[in-house]
Structure formats: C-alpha cells, structure tokens
Design a protein around this motif. Structure first.
Motif, mmCIF file in Angstrom:
data_model
loop_
_atom_site.group_PDB
_atom_site.id
_atom_site.type_symbol
_atom_site.label_atom_id
_atom_site.label_comp_id
_atom_site.label_asym_id
_atom_site.label_seq_id
_atom_site.Cartn_x
_atom_site.Cartn_y
_atom_site.Cartn_z
ATOM 1 N N ALA A 75 -1.480 -1.542 -3.535
ATOM 2 C CA ALA A 75 -2.713 -2.573 -3.016
ATOM 3 C C ALA A 75 -2.529 -2.803 -1.581
ATOM 4 C CB ALA A 75 -2.806 -3.647 -3.742
ATOM 5 N N ARG A 76 -1.213 -3.165 -1.227
ATOM 6 C CA ARG A 76 -1.098 -3.553 0.189
ATOM 7 C C ARG A 76 -1.285 -2.143 1.162
ATOM 8 N NH1 ARG A 76 4.090 -7.339 1.349
ATOM 9 N NH2 ARG A 76 3.170 -6.888 3.502
ATOM 10 N N THR A 77 -0.767 -1.063 0.530
ATOM 11 C CA THR A 77 -0.881 0.223 1.316
ATOM 12 C C THR A 77 -2.376 0.711 1.776
ATOM 13 O OG1 THR A 77 1.191 0.814 0.321
ATOM 14 C CG2 THR A 77 0.021 2.675 1.510
ATOM 15 N N VAL A 78 -3.152 0.393 0.679
ATOM 16 C CA VAL A 78 -4.349 0.778 0.841
ATOM 17 C C VAL A 78 -5.268 0.012 1.691
ATOM 18 C CG1 VAL A 78 -6.678 1.114 -0.595
ATOM 19 C CG2 VAL A 78 -4.648 2.116 -1.336
ATOM 20 N N GLU A 79 -4.880 -1.565 1.575
ATOM 21 C CA GLU A 79 -5.523 -2.400 2.445
ATOM 22 C C GLU A 79 -5.281 -2.404 3.687
ATOM 23 O OE1 GLU A 79 -5.665 -7.314 2.756
ATOM 24 O OE2 GLU A 79 -4.351 -6.524 1.209
ATOM 25 N N ARG A 80 -3.912 -1.979 3.960
ATOM 26 C CA ARG A 80 -3.431 -1.975 5.449
ATOM 27 C C ARG A 80 -3.906 -0.534 6.015
ATOM 28 N NH1 ARG A 80 1.449 -2.629 8.254
ATOM 29 N NH2 ARG A 80 1.203 -1.730 10.446
ATOM 30 N N GLY A 136 -6.111 1.820 4.772
ATOM 31 C CA GLY A 136 -7.267 2.430 4.067
ATOM 32 C C GLY A 136 -7.376 3.575 3.274
ATOM 33 N N ARG A 137 -6.073 4.153 2.999
ATOM 34 C CA ARG A 137 -5.914 5.515 1.951
ATOM 35 C C ARG A 137 -4.660 5.548 1.691
ATOM 36 N NH1 ARG A 137 -8.513 9.819 5.031
ATOM 37 N NH2 ARG A 137 -7.162 11.337 3.639
ATOM 38 N N THR A 184 -10.593 5.603 -2.823
ATOM 39 C CA THR A 184 -11.009 5.486 -1.216
ATOM 40 C C THR A 184 -11.772 6.718 -0.812
ATOM 41 O OG1 THR A 184 -8.960 7.002 -1.071
ATOM 42 C CG2 THR A 184 -8.638 4.592 -1.047
ATOM 43 N N SER A 193 -5.260 4.570 -7.626
ATOM 44 C CA SER A 193 -5.774 3.706 -6.414
ATOM 45 C C SER A 193 -6.217 4.900 -5.393
ATOM 46 C CB SER A 193 -4.455 3.258 -6.039
ATOM 47 O OG SER A 193 -4.014 2.222 -6.875
#
Length: 269
Positions: A91-96, A98-99, A149, A145
């Motif tokens: 979750a933090r990876t995609v939030e930071r 974007g992909r 995106t 996840s």
C-alpha cells in the motif's frame, strides 16, 4: 545461497555501466536492507528506477534507504511472513510511487544447520513459511495491487538457490524450500502469463551473512570448486536479476537461471 539476512559485499565482476532499463518503473525488493537484496535495489535505482525495500531491522533498513537515495527509495521494516507487513508495504509503495512494476522475492531464512534427522518440525515449518508461502503471498498481493493502477505487474524474480537443485549437506531443508520455490516459479509463470513474467535465480555460495558457515575460514578451499575460482558477491546476482526483471528478458518466463561461477559444469553424471 542467498536471502535477506546477508552481509555487505558489493564489487561486481561486470565492467559495463548500467543502462536506463527501469526509467519510470517501480520495484519492490523484499529482504533488501543489505547483501543481495540491496545490490538488486541499487542496480534498479542506477538504471533509473525507484524501489521499495523491506527488512527486519529498521536501523539497517534506514541506512540502506540513505545509500539508495531517499528520493528514489522507500523502506518498510517488518517480517516477510507477516500479513500486515505485506499489506502495509505494498500500500505504501503504490501510495508513494503511484505504481508497482516489478517484485523481487529475496527474503528468506535458514535457521537450521545440520542433518535432517535432527531438524525440529517447527523450524521446518518456519522455513517453508518464509521461503515459499511468503513468496506466494507477496506475489498475489503485488499482482492484485498493481492492477488498479492501470499497469499490471510486469515481472517477478524469485531468489532460489543451487541448494534447490541438488543435495546439500547440513542445509538440506533450506534446499527443500528452494526446490519448492523453483517449482512455484514455474506454476506462477504459467498462471500469470501473459501479463506478468516470473523467473528465478539460483545462486551458489555468495559472500553473505547467511552463507558464512559455508566458507568462513576456508574461502580459498571453497572457491576451488568453482571454475571461475572465486565465490560470488551480491553484485554478481544483481546483474542477472536486473536482466530477468527488464524488458531485455521479455520472452523469458518460468526459467531458473543458475548463477554459480560455473560449478554446475562439473556436476558428475
């Protein structure tokens, strides 16, 4: 042998500089606070990518992020087989960033050294949980996840071991887990195609913390078994990992590449 609990050891045998194969791409590398995992992350960043890395020790992980560059790297401390840690990391990876484009299942353990007859069943279960089940869970969650995106997960590299291809005195159950990971790679490659490629690397003895028992105090003797006359270092694995992750390997899936200094050419028939 190669996993997350590893020591420093950069110094690739490669003389060429990296290209920009990961420009605009994001990779998640588990067990990357040092050693092979960190070398893979460093290679991805050097080729224009951004990375999320995990590790059990927050301090060591913070140091790794600083070395990679805080603008290019995210560290999330936790255990590979912890479901909450996996969910939070992705979750933090995609939030930071974007992909999420690439996954490297590098985290692994080998807490037992000795014959199978003396192996505690609980330890065997733990090895499988971290080395095999966790890799499957990271894969499933990363694939799920990445889909929202608009860019599906492109490739996965599982860090296996030559111990998964033959008998290994005193590290037998570690080898069992890596053999399972190699087969998991084949199964996932079939199921996740054509959107996601899945391959594995099987290193021989690389100079890491996990492998110290196999060479410490007798490195010259250990290296004599390899035609290239030396043990591996983390960068020797990072290069092949970058290749399998990148579009240079766009028609390669379900394969396990031996990274063994030539040792396999001496296998008796």
């Amino acid at each position: 042998m190669a996993d997350d609990d590893v020591a420093e050891g950069f110094g690739s045998g490669s003389e060429g500089g990296p290209g920009r194969r990961f420009e605009g791409r994001v990779a998640l590398v588990t067990g990357a606070s040092r050693g092979i995992g960190l070398a893979v992350a460093r290679r991805i960043v050097a080729e224009g990518g951004r990375v999320a890395i995990t590790g059990r020790d927050a301090g060591t992980l913070d140091d790794a992020v600083a070395r990679l560059g805080a603008d290019r790297a995210l560290g999330v401390a936790g255990k590979a087989d912890d479901a909450e840690h996996r969910a939070a990391t992705i979750a933090r990876t995609v939030e930071r960033f974007g992909r999420l484009d690439h996954l490297v299942n590098n985290a692994g353990i080998n807490p037992a050294y000795g014959p199978l007859a003396g192996l505690e069943t609980g330890v065997a279960r733990k090895i499988l949980e971290v080395n095999v089940i966790a890799a499957l869970e990271w894969t499933r969650e990363a694939v799920d996840s990445a889909a929202p995106t608009g860019s599906p997960l492109r490739s996965i590299v599982n860090m296996a071991s030559v111990a998964g291809t033959a008998s290994g005195p005193n590290i037998a159950f570690y080898g069992v887990s890596k053999a399972a990971l190699i087969n998991l790679t084949v199964q996932l490659a079939d199921e996740l195609a054509p959107a996601t490629r899945v391959n594995a690397l099987a290193p021989a003895v690389v100079k890491t913390r996990l492998a110290r028992a196999l060479y410490e105090g007798r490195e010259e003797q250990a290296a004599a078994a390899y035609p290239l006359r030396r043990l591996g270092v983390p960068d020797d694995v990072a290069g092949p990992a970058a290749f399998l992750l990148s579009d240079d390997a766009a028609w390669v899936t379900g394969q396990t590449l031996l990274v063994d200094g030539g040792a396999s050419v001496r296998t008796a028939l």
